[in-house]
Design a protein around this motif. Structure first.
Motif, short mmCIF file in Angstrom:
data_model
loop_
_atom_site.label_atom_id
_atom_site.label_comp_id
_atom_site.label_asym_id
_atom_site.label_seq_id
_atom_site.Cartn_x
_atom_site.Cartn_y
_atom_site.Cartn_z
N PHE A 97 38.63 17.51 19.89
CA PHE A 97 39.74 17.26 18.69
C PHE A 97 39.26 17.79 17.28
O PHE A 97 39.89 18.45 16.40
N MET A 98 37.98 17.38 16.82
CA MET A 98 37.31 17.69 15.83
C MET A 98 37.05 19.22 15.52
O MET A 98 37.38 19.87 14.51
N HIS A 99 36.52 19.86 16.43
CA HIS A 99 35.98 21.26 16.53
C HIS A 99 37.04 22.00 17.02
O HIS A 99 37.46 23.06 16.04
N ASP A 100 37.39 22.22 17.93
CA ASP A 100 38.31 23.19 18.52
C ASP A 100 39.93 22.89 18.08
O ASP A 100 40.35 23.72 17.78
N GLY A 101 40.21 21.61 17.78
CA GLY A 101 41.44 21.50 17.47
C GLY A 101 41.54 21.45 15.71
O GLY A 101 42.21 22.35 15.38
N LEU A 102 40.87 20.52 15.15
CA LEU A 102 41.06 20.34 13.73
C LEU A 102 40.53 21.60 12.98
O LEU A 102 41.33 22.14 12.26
N VAL A 103 39.29 22.10 13.34
CA VAL A 103 38.57 23.15 12.42
C VAL A 103 39.00 24.44 12.92
O VAL A 103 39.61 25.42 12.01
N HIS A 104 39.28 24.63 14.16
CA HIS A 104 39.41 26.03 14.85
C HIS A 104 41.00 26.36 15.01
O HIS A 104 41.45 27.21 15.55
N GLN A 105 41.54 25.23 14.90
CA GLN A 105 43.26 25.19 15.08
C GLN A 105 43.60 25.66 16.42
O GLN A 105 44.50 26.54 16.59
N ARG A 106 42.83 25.50 17.79
CA ARG A 106 42.78 25.96 18.90
C ARG A 106 43.95 24.90 19.60
O ARG A 106 43.72 24.71 20.85
N TRP A 107 44.97 24.32 19.14
CA TRP A 107 46.14 23.78 19.43
C TRP A 107 47.46 24.44 18.98
O TRP A 107 47.18 24.92 17.99
N PRO A 108 48.56 23.90 19.37
CA PRO A 108 49.90 24.52 19.11
C PRO A 108 50.43 24.48 17.75
O PRO A 108 51.47 24.74 17.63
N PHE A 109 49.60 23.57 17.04
CA PHE A 109 50.24 23.21 15.58
C PHE A 109 49.04 23.30 14.61
O PHE A 109 47.86 23.10 14.94
N LYS A 110 49.32 23.59 13.46
CA LYS A 110 48.38 23.50 12.36
C LYS A 110 48.54 22.45 11.36
O LYS A 110 49.55 21.83 11.36
N TYR A 111 47.06 21.98 11.34
CA TYR A 111 47.04 20.66 10.36
C TYR A 111 45.60 20.81 9.78
O TYR A 111 44.80 21.05 10.23
N VAL A 112 45.80 21.03 8.49
CA VAL A 112 44.87 21.21 7.48
C VAL A 112 44.62 19.69 6.63
O VAL A 112 45.60 19.50 6.01
N PRO A 113 43.54 19.08 7.05
CA PRO A 113 43.56 17.86 6.39
C PRO A 113 43.28 17.99 4.69
O PRO A 113 42.61 18.74 4.16
N ARG A 114 43.62 17.21 3.91
CA ARG A 114 43.89 17.17 2.52
C ARG A 114 42.77 16.20 1.74
O ARG A 114 42.64 16.38 0.29
N LYS A 115 42.35 15.25 2.31
CA LYS A 115 41.37 14.50 1.87
C LYS A 115 40.67 13.45 2.71
O LYS A 115 41.03 13.63 3.91
N ASP A 144 40.92 37.63 19.90
CA ASP A 144 42.35 37.07 20.28
C ASP A 144 42.25 36.28 21.55
O ASP A 144 43.49 35.80 21.89
N GLU A 145 41.40 36.15 22.41
CA GLU A 145 41.41 35.55 23.80
C GLU A 145 41.53 33.92 23.50
O GLU A 145 40.98 33.42 22.21
N THR A 146 42.17 33.43 24.26
CA THR A 146 42.17 31.79 24.13
C THR A 146 40.79 31.36 24.53
O THR A 146 40.43 30.35 23.71
N LEU A 147 39.86 31.68 25.27
CA LEU A 147 38.47 31.17 25.37
C LEU A 147 37.61 32.27 24.88
O LEU A 147 37.88 33.33 24.69
N GLU A 148 36.62 31.74 24.80
CA GLU A 148 35.34 32.56 24.39
C GLU A 148 34.05 32.29 25.03
O GLU A 148 34.08 30.99 25.74
N LYS A 149 33.25 33.17 25.24
CA LYS A 149 31.93 32.75 25.84
C LYS A 149 31.34 31.44 25.43
O LYS A 149 30.69 30.88 26.34
N ASN A 150 31.14 31.23 24.20
CA ASN A 150 30.90 30.03 23.50
C ASN A 150 31.25 28.87 24.45
O ASN A 150 30.61 27.94 24.60
N ASP A 151 32.59 28.70 25.03
CA ASP A 151 33.04 27.65 25.77
C ASP A 151 32.43 27.22 27.04
O ASP A 151 32.59 26.18 27.65
N LEU A 152 31.43 28.14 27.42
CA LEU A 152 30.44 27.77 28.54
C LEU A 152 29.41 26.70 28.12
O LEU A 152 29.15 25.98 29.23
N TYR A 153 28.98 26.58 26.98
CA TYR A 153 28.31 25.04 26.57
C TYR A 153 29.12 24.11 26.82
O TYR A 153 28.41 22.95 27.24
#
Length: 176
Positions: A96-114, A49-58
């Motif tokens: 944008f691609m990983h944190d935003g698009l795939v994991h939806q770590r931004w304030p809106f949801k967008y799921v690409p359709r094609k 549920d956290e905003t950040l994760e240990k993986n963000d250290l990379y």
């Protein structure tokens, strides 16, 4: 000719660095993050549920490397400055691609359709279809193999995977 080179060399350095970074990120994701660096990356493969994760250290490590290259490049060796620009540009693409698009770590949801974005989205969902660090597919962040090839690789793995990985709350995202 000098003017052309003054634009051409930096452009080649930046674009070449972005391409190299996708290769290096995929390689390090597979061999470091899913290897001896799993202790940090594991946080990315577990619900939280956290905003950040240990993986963000990379990302912090890559950013520090870019900052060091900016400093060295501006003080002594100018090509390193342009390489740092390429690393930074890749970082923006990753965000944008990983944190935003795939994991939806931004304030809106967008799921690409094609198209391309759907392929990247599905590939990374399939990356997370295996529990744990072994047997995963698709380690890149900007380039992704088609989902049908990745599903075939997962089926050939000896480890179980979740065939619902391509499903989302928005079922139309994967059915189009």
């Amino acid at each position: 000719m000098e003017v052309v080179l003054s634009y051409l060399v930096p452009t080649v350095l930046v674009v070449g660095t972005v391409v190299f970074m996708e290769w290096f990120a995929a390689w390090s994701h597979e061999h470091i993050m899913h290897g001896w660096g799993w202790k940090w990356h594991k946080s990315h493969h577990e619900p939280h549920d956290e905003t950040l994760e240990k993986n963000d250290l990379y990302a912090v490590i890559f950013a520090c490397f870019a900052v060091a290259l900016f400093w060295i490049g501006s003080a002594w060796l100018w090509p390193l400055w342009w390489i740092a620009v390429g690393i930074s540009l890749y970082g923006v693409l990753y965000f944008f691609m990983h944190d935003g698009l795939v994991h939806q770590r931004w304030p809106f949801k967008y799921v690409p359709r094609k198209g391309y974005l759907k392929r990247v989205y599905q590939a990374h969902r399939l990356h997370h279809a295996v529990e744990g660090r072994d047997g995963c597919v698709s380690f890149g962040f900007v380039y992704a193999e088609p989902a049908d090839r990745l599903v075939k690789k997962l089926q050939e793995n000896k480890r179980k995977y979740d065939p619902r990985a391509l499903q989302d709350e928005d079922q139309q995202a994967v059915s189009n």
